[in-house]
Design a protein around this motif. Structure first.
Motif, PDB file in Angstrom:
ATOM      1  N   LEU A  57       0.830  -1.199   0.000  1.00  0.00           N
ATOM      2  CA  LEU A  57       0.000   0.000   0.000  1.00  0.00           C
ATOM      3  C   LEU A  57       0.868   1.254   0.000  1.00  0.00           C
ATOM      4  O   LEU A  57       0.579   2.225  -0.697  1.00  0.00           O
ATOM      5  CB  LEU A  57      -0.925   0.005   1.217  1.00  0.00           C
ATOM      6  CG  LEU A  57      -1.837   1.224   1.382  1.00  0.00           C
ATOM      7  CD1 LEU A  57      -2.743   1.403   0.177  1.00  0.00           C
ATOM      8  CD2 LEU A  57      -2.673   1.099   2.658  1.00  0.00           C
ATOM      9  N   ASP A  58       1.966   1.224   0.753  1.00  0.00           N
ATOM     10  CA  ASP A  58       2.830   2.408   0.777  1.00  0.00           C
ATOM     11  C   ASP A  58       3.578   2.572  -0.542  1.00  0.00           C
ATOM     12  O   ASP A  58       3.825   3.701  -0.977  1.00  0.00           O
ATOM     13  CB  ASP A  58       3.828   2.322   1.933  1.00  0.00           C
ATOM     14  CG  ASP A  58       4.468   3.675   2.198  1.00  0.00           C
ATOM     15  OD1 ASP A  58       3.778   4.563   2.763  1.00  0.00           O
ATOM     16  OD2 ASP A  58       5.636   3.881   1.801  1.00  0.00           O
ATOM     17  N   ILE A  59       3.941   1.473  -1.195  1.00  0.00           N
ATOM     18  CA  ILE A  59       4.554   1.577  -2.520  1.00  0.00           C
ATOM     19  C   ILE A  59       3.584   2.243  -3.489  1.00  0.00           C
ATOM     20  O   ILE A  59       3.967   3.123  -4.272  1.00  0.00           O
ATOM     21  CB  ILE A  59       4.978   0.186  -3.024  1.00  0.00           C
ATOM     22  CG1 ILE A  59       6.154  -0.345  -2.198  1.00  0.00           C
ATOM     23  CG2 ILE A  59       5.350   0.235  -4.511  1.00  0.00           C
ATOM     24  CD1 ILE A  59       6.485  -1.798  -2.458  1.00  0.00           C
ATOM     25  N   ALA A  60       2.322   1.852  -3.427  1.00  0.00           N
ATOM     26  CA  ALA A  60       1.309   2.488  -4.272  1.00  0.00           C
ATOM     27  C   ALA A  60       1.227   3.980  -3.986  1.00  0.00           C
ATOM     28  O   ALA A  60       1.153   4.806  -4.907  1.00  0.00           O
ATOM     29  CB  ALA A  60      -0.043   1.819  -4.056  1.00  0.00           C
ATOM     30  N   ARG A  61       1.209   4.342  -2.694  1.00  0.00           N
ATOM     31  CA  ARG A  61       1.189   5.757  -2.314  1.00  0.00           C
ATOM     32  C   ARG A  61       2.361   6.514  -2.926  1.00  0.00           C
ATOM     33  O   ARG A  61       2.206   7.613  -3.486  1.00  0.00           O
ATOM     34  CB  ARG A  61       1.248   5.882  -0.792  1.00  0.00           C
ATOM     35  CG  ARG A  61       1.412   7.325  -0.293  1.00  0.00           C
ATOM     36  CD  ARG A  61       2.049   7.392   1.092  1.00  0.00           C
ATOM     37  NE  ARG A  61       3.356   6.769   1.159  1.00  0.00           N
ATOM     38  CZ  ARG A  61       4.488   7.339   0.726  1.00  0.00           C
ATOM     39  NH1 ARG A  61       4.454   8.528   0.145  1.00  0.00           N
ATOM     40  NH2 ARG A  61       5.642   6.706   0.847  1.00  0.00           N
ATOM     41  N   ALA A  62       3.545   5.912  -2.848  1.00  0.00           N
ATOM     42  CA  ALA A  62       4.748   6.585  -3.343  1.00  0.00           C
ATOM     43  C   ALA A  62       4.676   6.808  -4.853  1.00  0.00           C
ATOM     44  O   ALA A  62       5.067   7.873  -5.357  1.00  0.00           O
ATOM     45  CB  ALA A  62       5.982   5.761  -2.977  1.00  0.00           C
TER      46      ALA A  62
END
Length: 255
Positions: A28-33
């Motif tokens: 999820l954080d990779i997607a955010r980035a």
């Protein structure tokens, strides 16, 4: 093809990243980035409800789509690619983050458990990457694959028996090196991020900070630090076949 659900909101943009296992944690954080870097993102996970919530948390509906399905099913990778092309026009980056991990003594691991790790960690990565590469070749663009492995492939822990998931992740490490060689002529770079111990929902209920002393930097990692490494490898045009440890010195400082 088994049950695969797609949902999208989006408009055509520039770069498109597919991120498997992106309903929580590192994915999820990779997607955010990627979204913050201006990319379109196609999320993936096995639970449609969790994916819908993740998309809402990200808050970029015009550049977000999602596909619910198990990556061990080749239809899921195909749906990810099809959704990216239909909604955004390109496929540019694949992040193979989805997988499972659990500790269990070697002689207690069942055949069913071993098959599960091999299926969801190695086979799923393999099949999803096949779908991505076929699409990239068809569109004639340069692209990048970033796999997520583990430093435990290089440095086992006596107090954390995990032979089955580590064996499956070792396969992902080997796949990374092999594909980097095979796909270079297509303009497709293949790299891997090997996290150390990172604060994620995987450790829910455990005192994850107690593992900080395993690293030279004397702390555990945060998901944003993994995302930062993934974005670097996605953009690094002269890097392929590389395993980038993001472990605070866990492997370097082993005793």
């Amino acid at each position: 093809m088994s049950d695969v659900t797609t949902h999208d909101f989006a408009v055509h943009g520039s770069r498109t990243a597919l991120v498997t296992g992106s309903s929580s944690g590192i994915g999820l954080d990779i997607a955010r980035a990627f979204l913050e870097a201006g990319a379109n993102v196609v999320l993936n996970g096995r639970d449609a409800g969790r994916l819908a919530k993740a998309a809402a948390v990200l808050g970029r509906p015009e550049r977000t789509a999602w596909v619910a399905g198990d990556i061990a099913d080749p239809g899921t990778g195909e749906a990810l690619v099809r959704t990216a092309l239909d909604r955004f026009g390109t496929v540019d980056v694949l992040v193979n983050n989805a997988g499972t991990f659990a500790s269990k003594p070697f002689t207690e691991v069942t055949e069913e458990e071993l098959d599960g790790f091999l299926t969801h960690n190695l086979k799923g990565t393999y099949l999803t990457t096949q779908a991505f590469v076929r699409a990239v070749r068809a569109q004639g663009r340069r692209a990048g694959v970033v796999n997520i492995g583990t430093v435990l492939v290089e440095h086992g822990l006596a107090g954390f028996p995990a032979s089955a998931p580590v064996a499956s992740k070792a396969g992902v490490h080997g796949l990374t090196i092999s594909l980097a060689a095979e796909l270079a002529a297509d303009g497709i770079r293949v790299n891997l991020v090997a996290p150390g111990i990172v604060r994620t929902p995987l450790h829910e209920g455990a005192d994850v900070d107690a593992y900080g002393g395993l690293a030279l930097l004397n702390r555990v990692g945060e998901v944003a630090e993994i995302s930062q490494a993934v974005l670097y490898l996605a953009d690094a045009e002269f890097v392929t076949g590389h395993v980038l440890r993001v472990d605070g010195g866990h492997v370097t400082g082993r005793s």
